[in-house]
Design an enzyme around this catalytic site. Structure first.
Site, short mmCIF file in Angstrom:
data_model
loop_
_atom_site.label_atom_id
_atom_site.label_comp_id
_atom_site.label_asym_id
_atom_site.label_seq_id
_atom_site.Cartn_x
_atom_site.Cartn_y
_atom_site.Cartn_z
N TYR A 116 0.86 -1.18 0.00
CA TYR A 116 0.00 0.00 0.00
C TYR A 116 0.90 1.23 0.00
O TYR A 116 1.82 1.33 0.82
CB TYR A 116 -0.89 -0.01 1.25
CG TYR A 116 -1.82 1.17 1.38
CD1 TYR A 116 -2.94 1.28 0.56
CD2 TYR A 116 -1.58 2.17 2.31
CE1 TYR A 116 -3.80 2.36 0.68
CE2 TYR A 116 -2.44 3.25 2.44
CZ TYR A 116 -3.55 3.34 1.61
OH TYR A 116 -4.40 4.41 1.73
N ASP B 77 9.30 2.60 -0.41
CA ASP B 77 8.30 3.30 0.40
C ASP B 77 8.62 2.98 1.86
O ASP B 77 8.31 1.89 2.36
CB ASP B 77 6.90 2.81 0.01
CG ASP B 77 5.80 3.42 0.87
OD1 ASP B 77 6.12 3.99 1.94
OD2 ASP B 77 4.63 3.30 0.48
N LYS C 195 4.57 9.95 7.97
CA LYS C 195 4.23 10.41 9.32
C LYS C 195 5.38 10.41 10.32
O LYS C 195 5.40 11.24 11.23
CB LYS C 195 3.07 9.57 9.83
CG LYS C 195 3.18 8.08 9.48
CD LYS C 195 1.81 7.42 9.37
CE LYS C 195 1.85 6.17 8.52
NZ LYS C 195 0.55 5.77 8.03
N1 HOZ Z 1 -3.56 3.18 6.01
C1 HOZ Z 1 -3.19 3.12 7.38
C2 HOZ Z 1 -2.76 1.77 7.78
N2 HOZ Z 1 -1.90 1.09 6.94
C3 HOZ Z 1 -4.30 3.53 8.29
C4 HOZ Z 1 -4.33 4.98 8.45
C5 HOZ Z 1 -5.29 5.48 9.52
O1 HOZ Z 1 -6.41 5.00 9.61
O2 HOZ Z 1 -4.89 6.34 10.26
#
Ligand code: HOZ
Length: 433
Positions: free
Chosen positions: A145, A240, A268
């Site tokens: 992802y 990534d 993040k």
């Molecule tokens: N896509 C995030 C986990 N792989 C989740 C992001 C979120 O819900 O904060």
């Protein structure tokens, strides 16, 4: 049982206002059932919800809270930055210092551009790779992802996977046809894609350690083989490292495995919990980015002074305290090995994958090396386990297809607490069928 009445009431209100009641799909608990817990406060290893329930946190905002929640050094940096304005939309000293620090910690990043999220970083990295090579297609791996950019929502992991819709509505055929996919850890499949699309592939992007189909490690030699193929065919290799950067080691997965990608995406973690992202790498590729080059990318909040203050404080701390990675490794090994052993003692022989401070318990006895393996898990049993853990004050990712993240705030006592809860919850999940 937990009293979740305030959370439930908020979720009911949210559903009338926000699609699905949440601002990011995995949070809706759809793959584990029940309704999400609304959080109010967090300190160190502990989360407190709006009903006053407390949980030991193993999500840590999906990675960035390496030092646990609200560490003093980060709070102080933010409070010092606050009176100087919340946003300038103009360059600042701290962006230069942050770029220097990132380059020092991740030497493959010769030049870097700050953005606002991992999604933005990955979208922009692909554009830079396309601009640099003059080619259109990219290769990604099934179950990886890279945020919600159109080009990545093909066989995507994370929430796209648990929603059962790996190919999102709204992504046009034109975009989808430029994204080629291969199973993770499958070098011959990548070779076949390259052979079938000669001179057309701009970039190969992957999570060097996957966190978005549960934790899946690269097989021996996998990353090295990809590096060699990309070099041979002039394909831009993009790691990534939104979740692994500065977490698996201070230099990320690329340092751990000794592979130098052409570009790296970060997210993040470099905001210490505030919204930030970055992409960077080889100078000749990054020089294609505007205004140095012709690949356009921009943003008013890019390099935001509060986000960079938080991020710098955490990054500096990580850089100056390499010993904390040893502590994280020891804590995470106790958690993951203990989980594996408890499952075996209960006759479950479930697979536990771990790399550094990220791990997953897969509800299958088969090894998990790619998406097809991960899909063999008993997700219904995982859902029961998730709720049994929640009831015992352990906050896990609400999906079989996510990783857990360990912070330095997890003490030995909390490991014991987790392992006790794990034993009871696994037993409960399997007796409650
Ligand atoms: N896509 C995030 C986990 N792989 C989740 C992001 C979120 O819900 O904060």
């Amino acid at each position: 049982m937990l009293n979740l009445s305030t959370s439930s009431a908020l979720f009911d209100r949210a559903k009338t206002l926000i699609p699905g009641g949440v601002n990011s799909p995995v949070r809706a608990f759809r793959s584990v059932g029940g309704s999400p817990v609304f959080m109010q406060h967090a300190q160190g290893a502990w989360l407190t919800d709006v009903d006053g329930n407390r949980y030991v946190d193993f999500i840590n905002s999906w990675g960035p809270m390496i030092l646990g929640h609200a560490p003093q050094i980060v709070l102080e940096a933010v409070s010092q930055a606050l009176p100087q304005s919340l946003s300038f939309g103009a360059p600042t000293r701290r962006e230069v210092e942050m770029a220097e620090l990132i380059r020092e910690m991740v030497p493959s990043i010769e030049k870097v551009r700050l953005v606002n999220s991992g999604t933005e970083a990955c979208m922009s990295a692909i554009r830079a790779a396309r601009g640099y090579t003059g080619r259109a297609k990219i290769i990604k791996f099934e179950g990886c992802y890279h945020g919600h950019g159109d080009a990545f929502l093909i066989a995507a992991g994370s929430g796209a996977l648990t929603a059962g819709e790996p190919d999102s509505a709204g992504v046009t055929q034109g975009v989808a046809q430029d994204t080629l996919t291969a199973p993770y850890n499958d070098v011959p499949a990548v070779e076949a894609l390259i052979a079938a699309n000669p001179g057309q592939i701009a970039a190969l992007i992957l999570e060097p350690v996957v966190g978005n189909m549960g934790l899946v490690a690269p097989a021996d030699g996998f990353l090295r083989a990809l590096r060699a193929l990309c070099t041979e065919y002039g394909i831009v290799l993009i790691f990534d490292e939104v979740m692994t950067g500065f977490r698996l080691t201070s230099g990320g997965a690329q340092q751990l495995y000794g592979i130098r990608p052409d570009l790296t995406t970060l997210g993040k973690i470099i905001g210490g919990g505030l919204p930030v992202g970055a992409y960077g790498g080889r100078e000749d590729i990054m020089n294609c980015v505007a205004p140095a080059g012709k690949v356009y990318q921009a943003g008013t909040l890019s390099g935001n002074p509060i986000a960079t203050a938080a991020g710098m404080a955490q990054l500096r701390y990580l850089h100056e305290h390499p010993e904390l990675y040893m502590a994280l490794e020891a804590t995470s090994a106790r958690l993951a090995d203990g989980t594996r052993q408890i499952a075996a003692e209960l006759g479950l022989n479930y697979t536990v994958n771990r790399v550094g401070s990220m791990f997953s318990l897969f509800f299958t006895a088969e090894p998990v090396t790619n998406l097809e393996d991960a899909k063999k898990c008993d997700t219904a049993a995982f859902g029961r386990y998730f709720h049994a853990m929640l009831n015992r004050g352990i906050y896990l990712a609400p999906s079989q297809f996510e990783a857990l993240f360990v912070s330095t705030a997890i003490t030995d006592d909390l490991v014991d607490h987790y392992l006790r809860a794990c034993r009871e919850s696994l037993a409960e999940a399997h007796s409650a069928k």
